[in-house]
Design a protein around this motif. Structure first.
Motif, short mmCIF file in Angstrom:
data_model
loop_
_atom_site.label_atom_id
_atom_site.label_comp_id
_atom_site.label_asym_id
_atom_site.label_seq_id
_atom_site.Cartn_x
_atom_site.Cartn_y
_atom_site.Cartn_z
N UNK A 65 0.46 -1.19 0.13
CA UNK A 65 -0.04 0.18 0.31
C UNK A 65 0.98 1.30 0.11
N UNK A 66 2.26 0.67 0.53
CA UNK A 66 2.96 2.53 0.28
C UNK A 66 3.52 3.30 -0.84
N UNK A 67 3.45 1.57 -1.88
CA UNK A 67 3.60 2.78 -3.61
C UNK A 67 2.45 2.35 -3.90
N UNK A 68 2.90 3.61 -3.92
CA UNK A 68 0.82 3.90 -4.66
C UNK A 68 1.01 3.77 -6.08
N UNK A 69 1.42 3.35 -7.06
CA UNK A 69 1.69 2.50 -8.30
C UNK A 69 1.27 1.01 -8.46
N UNK A 70 1.63 0.61 -7.23
CA UNK A 70 1.32 -0.68 -7.00
C UNK A 70 0.06 -1.07 -6.51
N UNK A 71 -0.11 0.20 -5.80
CA UNK A 71 -1.00 -0.10 -4.73
C UNK A 71 -2.99 -0.06 -6.13
N UNK A 72 -2.21 1.01 -6.72
CA UNK A 72 -3.40 1.40 -7.51
C UNK A 72 -3.59 0.10 -8.91
N UNK A 73 -2.32 -0.61 -8.87
CA UNK A 73 -2.92 -1.51 -10.54
C UNK A 73 -3.64 -2.72 -8.93
N UNK A 74 -3.31 -2.76 -8.10
CA UNK A 74 -3.46 -3.97 -7.37
C UNK A 74 -4.91 -4.03 -6.92
N UNK A 75 -5.46 -2.15 -6.38
CA UNK A 75 -6.91 -2.19 -6.13
C UNK A 75 -7.32 -2.54 -7.57
N UNK A 76 -7.11 -2.17 -8.68
CA UNK A 76 -7.88 -2.57 -9.73
C UNK A 76 -8.21 -4.11 -9.71
N UNK A 77 -7.15 -4.62 -10.14
CA UNK A 77 -7.36 -6.25 -9.94
C UNK A 77 -8.54 -6.19 -9.16
N UNK A 78 -8.32 -6.12 -7.42
CA UNK A 78 -10.16 -6.23 -6.72
C UNK A 78 -11.05 -5.94 -7.62
N UNK A 79 -10.64 -4.55 -7.91
CA UNK A 79 -12.13 -4.10 -8.15
C UNK A 79 -12.48 -5.06 -9.72
#
Ligand code: ADP
Length: 268
Positions: A65-79
């Motif tokens: 979660x501390x790396x914004x780019x990784x966080x965004x791509x993981x959240x997209x997968x979750x969505x």
């Protein structure tokens, strides 16, 4: 075959009788097997997106979660996986509703041409993204008696599959004609609706199984296009509820044509 011995109680002094029953249980067993296979498939299909959601959420919590780019791509997968779960649940509920015949069809006359026109309009943006041209070939004033929502599900599913399984720049066409068939000396009018595409096609060996629940020629491809593997089995059920038939012709690398035939007027 199952063997049952049933004692027959006698109310006088005669010796008690025994009844030998041989029951053919193959049909019952087959149904039971199909049901438990379906439950196993459903569980498997539901577990996959849940596992993905859980896995990516855990990785996020563990520090990603501390790396914004990784966080965004993981959240997209979750969505995406949650959307997929929703579609799966919707399709499973739909299938169970159809099979238990809880919601009977509501037949009304439908102007097929303008009905199909509206569907193509609805799919316009989706097709434009892949530069796929949508074509309609149907006569004016062709009225068919059908359940409007269900007929919509049938044609929309086939058209969406056409778009999904056709590469960029291809074509998806829906054509409707009236055909006459002879049934014991009586001529009956049917509507033949053909949905064809210039897509990847379906290998011959897969054709007989294409209408089975969860059957997919290429799991990865179906997943990435958002498919649940239930669309065609729902379509087939709905066509049969309209007393119609569905078949498919396909050549790998050339395209597929799904052909539905429905009675023009429903026999009550
Ligand atoms: P899905 O949700 O995977 O699209 P369907 O039940 O609609 O499930 O279709 C089952 C399978 O049939 C698909 O996974 C795909 O392999 C194949 N299929 C369906 N329509 C087409 C088509 N128009 N062209 C090629 N393959 C198709």
């Amino acid at each position: 075959l199952e063997l049952h011995l049933v004692p027959i109680p006698m109310d006088d002094d005669t010796a008690p009788g025994l009844l030998l029953v041989l029951q053919d249980v193959s049909a019952i067993r087959r149904l039971e097997r199909m049901r438990s296979e379906f439950v196993a498939n459903v569980s498997h299909e539901l577990k996959t997106p849940v596992a993905a959601v859980k896995g990516f959420a855990e990785t996020l919590l563990a520090g990603a979660v501390n790396d914004p780019e990784t966080a965004r791509s993981f959240l997209k997968i979750i969505q995406e996986e949650s959307d997929r779960l929703n579609r799966l649940i919707g399709d499973i509920l739909e299938l169970s509703k159809i099979e238990s015949r809880r919601s009977p069809l509501q037949f009304s006359p439908i102007d097929l041409r303008s009905f199909l026109e509206r569907q193509l309009e609805f799919l316009g943006t989706e097709a434009a993204k892949k530069e796929i041209s949508l074509e309609l070939d149907a006569p004016e004033e062709l009225f068919i008696e059908a359940d409007e929502d269900r007929l919509g599900q049938i044609t929309l599913n086939l058209l969406q599959n056409g778009i999904s399984y056709t590469p960029e720049g291809g074509r998806v066409r829906v054509k409707a004609i009236i055909v006459e068939s002879e049934d014991g000396g009586d001529f009956e009018e049917h509507v033949r609706i053909m949905v064809s595409d210039t897509g990847i096609g379906i290998p011959k060996k897969d054709l007989p199984r294409i209408f089975e629940r969860f059957y997919r020629v290429d799991k990865a491809r179906s997943r990435s296009s958002g498919g649940t593997g239930l669309g065609l089995s729902i379509v087939k059920h709905l066509v049969e509820l309209h007393h119609g038939t569905i078949r498919v012709e396909s050549t790998v690398g050339v395209g597929s044509t799904f052909v539905i035939e429905l009675p023009l007027i429903q026999d009550y």
